[in-house]
Design a protein around this motif. Structure first.
Motif, PDB file in Angstrom:
ATOM      1  N   PHE A 190       0.826  -1.208   0.000  1.00 56.63           N
ATOM      2  CA  PHE A 190       0.000   0.000   0.000  1.00 56.63           C
ATOM      3  C   PHE A 190       0.863   1.262   0.000  1.00 56.63           C
ATOM      4  O   PHE A 190       0.505   2.267  -0.619  1.00 56.63           O
ATOM      5  CB  PHE A 190      -0.942   0.006   1.207  1.00 56.63           C
ATOM      6  CG  PHE A 190      -2.188  -0.812   1.016  1.00 56.63           C
ATOM      7  CD1 PHE A 190      -3.023  -0.590  -0.066  1.00 56.63           C
ATOM      8  CD2 PHE A 190      -2.538  -1.801   1.927  1.00 56.63           C
ATOM      9  CE1 PHE A 190      -4.187  -1.335  -0.249  1.00 56.63           C
ATOM     10  CE2 PHE A 190      -3.694  -2.560   1.758  1.00 56.63           C
ATOM     11  CZ  PHE A 190      -4.513  -2.323   0.666  1.00 56.63           C
ATOM     12  N   LEU A 213      -8.898   3.172  -4.280  1.00 59.72           N
ATOM     13  CA  LEU A 213      -8.115   2.418  -3.298  1.00 59.72           C
ATOM     14  C   LEU A 213      -8.913   2.079  -2.039  1.00 59.72           C
ATOM     15  O   LEU A 213      -8.547   1.152  -1.297  1.00 59.72           O
ATOM     16  CB  LEU A 213      -6.864   3.230  -2.922  1.00 59.72           C
ATOM     17  CG  LEU A 213      -5.771   2.540  -2.108  1.00 59.72           C
ATOM     18  CD1 LEU A 213      -5.200   1.337  -2.844  1.00 59.72           C
ATOM     19  CD2 LEU A 213      -4.659   3.533  -1.747  1.00 59.72           C
ATOM     20  N   PHE A 249      -6.397  -3.155  -7.171  1.00 55.88           N
ATOM     21  CA  PHE A 249      -6.346  -1.710  -7.386  1.00 55.88           C
ATOM     22  C   PHE A 249      -6.311  -1.384  -8.875  1.00 55.88           C
ATOM     23  O   PHE A 249      -7.034  -0.483  -9.338  1.00 55.88           O
ATOM     24  CB  PHE A 249      -5.125  -1.123  -6.680  1.00 55.88           C
ATOM     25  CG  PHE A 249      -4.926   0.346  -6.922  1.00 55.88           C
ATOM     26  CD1 PHE A 249      -5.876   1.272  -6.503  1.00 55.88           C
ATOM     27  CD2 PHE A 249      -3.786   0.808  -7.576  1.00 55.88           C
ATOM     28  CE1 PHE A 249      -5.696   2.630  -6.732  1.00 55.88           C
ATOM     29  CE2 PHE A 249      -3.604   2.164  -7.807  1.00 55.88           C
ATOM     30  CZ  PHE A 249      -4.555   3.070  -7.388  1.00 55.88           C
TER      31      PHE A 249
END
Length: 465
Positions: A190, A213, A249
């Motif tokens: 992340f 996200l 994502f």
């Protein structure tokens, strides 16, 4: 003379066009009837006024449930608790606009993920929104401002290249208790995505990426998905998660943009982060044409913890890409909830004048009184402002639920009707709908260590000033 028949709320109304340009109107209600002669213009005004009530009341039982409707397209780009049903909001707004074509703007002072504002804009209205939650503001901003669909394709390629580059240098992100809520390898992944998003030069594109996200951040966190509150999963569940963060994502950024409107530099959004009553107090009187909203049904801590649900994504998102707000709102994981209606933050609470509330308080434990009264007081303060800023002859549409406290149903819909009618609004009609699809916890709060069932019906109250 040509005679026509028209049914209104249990009455038979008939009219005929007279030679002098006037209308003969006869009404035959259940008990008695009357006849009158009115000018054509006044008749047209009268028949239009009655249209909204008729259109709503003539719908079949359970029509307003929209039980087979799921959020799709633009409303699926990011999950959010207890969202409005897009098809229902669109239909209500459409019917109101059919009755009154002069409506130009729509306000939702608790806009959440922006469902009502998006559907209002689809119906040609200027959206005006308020929400105390910065994450809700971000989601709504992206839905309304849209995306440049040519530019986003090249931006996506650059972003993917950065994330997949093993030589891309980035800072590992950190915030309070991050290790509690994310596995170490997930933090690393992340953090890389976060650094890559920050490389994008256009703010509206970055905001789109952050929204894409959100669902991924929720999916790969250590918090349970069965509740909106932050509770750690079982260790075996944490360890069993497979790291497909990048793939998830990338899918979102390459899919979601097609549902958004085309971006325009000249479009100005009017959505604000803050306490509704404080923001509304800055509005001029009689400036809003239509108010359509679903306020909280009680204090967040014992109903829907919007704040706790939102804090993990908020702590990952670059602060400069969120809107303007008081930093105290994100001071800790419960800050948004304690600053919301009925929360523990200090407010100048107004005196409550409600016989219905008094009767209700008499049947619950004394130690529960303060929490209920604090919420109603804050809620009334918002209602005061809504009455003040609504134009005359315009509508206020409230979608409400009657929660339980001490296992007794709080009659919020009745309390609301009592209060607004005292303050000059008239209840035109109401809808009771089941909420089979609404994303809400099935059990909330506790009584004698047992969870209390959440509400499964909503009341749509349509008032006119």
């Amino acid at each position: 003379m040509v005679r026509m028949i028209y049914r209104v709320r249990g009455c038979m109304r008939s009219w005929g066009v007279l030679s002098n340009g006037k209308i003969s109107v006869c009404t035959q209600p259940k008990k008695a009837g009357f006849c009158d002669t009115i000018e054509m213009r006044k008749f047209l005004d009268w028949s239009t006024i009655m249209a909204l009530i008729d259109w709503i009341e003539e719908k079949e039982i359970n029509y307003w449930d929209f039980s087979k409707t799921l959020s799709t397209g633009i409303h699926k780009i990011s999950a959010y608790p207890a969202t409005m049903v897009p098809d229902m909001q669109n239909e209500l707004i459409r019917l109101i606009k059919l009755e009154d074509s002069s409506i130009e703007n729509i306000l939702d002072p608790f806009h959440g993920s922006g469902v009502t504002l998006v559907e209002g804009e689809k119906n040609g209205l200027e959206p005006i929104g308020i929400d105390i939650n910065p994450l809700a503001n971000l989601i709504t901003t992206v839905k309304l401002q849209g995306i440049n669909k040519n530019y986003i394709k090249s931006a996506n390629k650059r972003l993917k290249k950065l994330v997949q580059d093993n030589n891309f240098k980035f800072e590992v992100h950190s915030f309070n208790n991050i290790e509690k809520w994310y596995r170490e390898d997930f933090i690393h992944t992340f953090s890389k995505i976060r650094a890559a998003i920050k490389q994008e030069k256009y703010k509206y594109i970055r905001q789109y990426y952050w929204v894409c996200l959100i669902n991924v951040l929720k999916k790969y966190s250590n918090t349970r998905s069965s509740t909106f509150k932050l509770h750690v999963k079982a260790q075996e569940d944490i360890e069993s998660m497979v790291n497909n963060i990048e793939e998830d994502f990338f899918y979102n950024i390459e899919t979601h943009f097609q549902y958004l409107p085309e971006y325009s530099k000249t479009k100005k959004l009017n959505i604000v982060i803050g306490k509704s009553e404080e923001v509304l107090s800055m509005f001029d009187e009689c400036t809003v044409d239509l108010i359509c909203t679903s306020p909280p049904y009680g204090d967040n801590s014992t109903t829907v913890t919007y704040g706790q649900y939102s804090m993990l994504p908020i702590y990952w998102i670059d602060r400069k890409d969120l809107g303007k707000f008081d930093e105290n709102l994100i001071e800790n994981y419960s800050s948004i909830d304690t600053n919301s209606l009925g929360g523990n933050s200090k407010r100048n609470r107004i005196k409550i004048d409600s016989k219905i509330l008094e009767n209700y308080l008499s049947v619950i434990s004394t130690d529960k009184h303060k929490k209920v009264k604090n919420f109603i007081s804050d809620y009334f303060e918002v209602l005061n402002e809504l009455v003040r800023i609504l134009r005359k002859e315009k509508y206020l549409v409230l979608t409400l639920g009657n929660r339980r406290v001490d296992n007794q149903v709080v009659p919020l819909s009745d309390i609301t009707e009592e209060y607004l009618e005292k303050n000059g609004l008239k209840l035109e009609t109401s809808i009771i709908r089941n909420i089979p699809q609404k994303r809400m916890p099935r059990k909330v709060s506790r009584v004698d260590n047992s969870s209390v069932e959440s509400m499964n019906q909503e009341y749509v109250l349509i008032f006119k000033k």
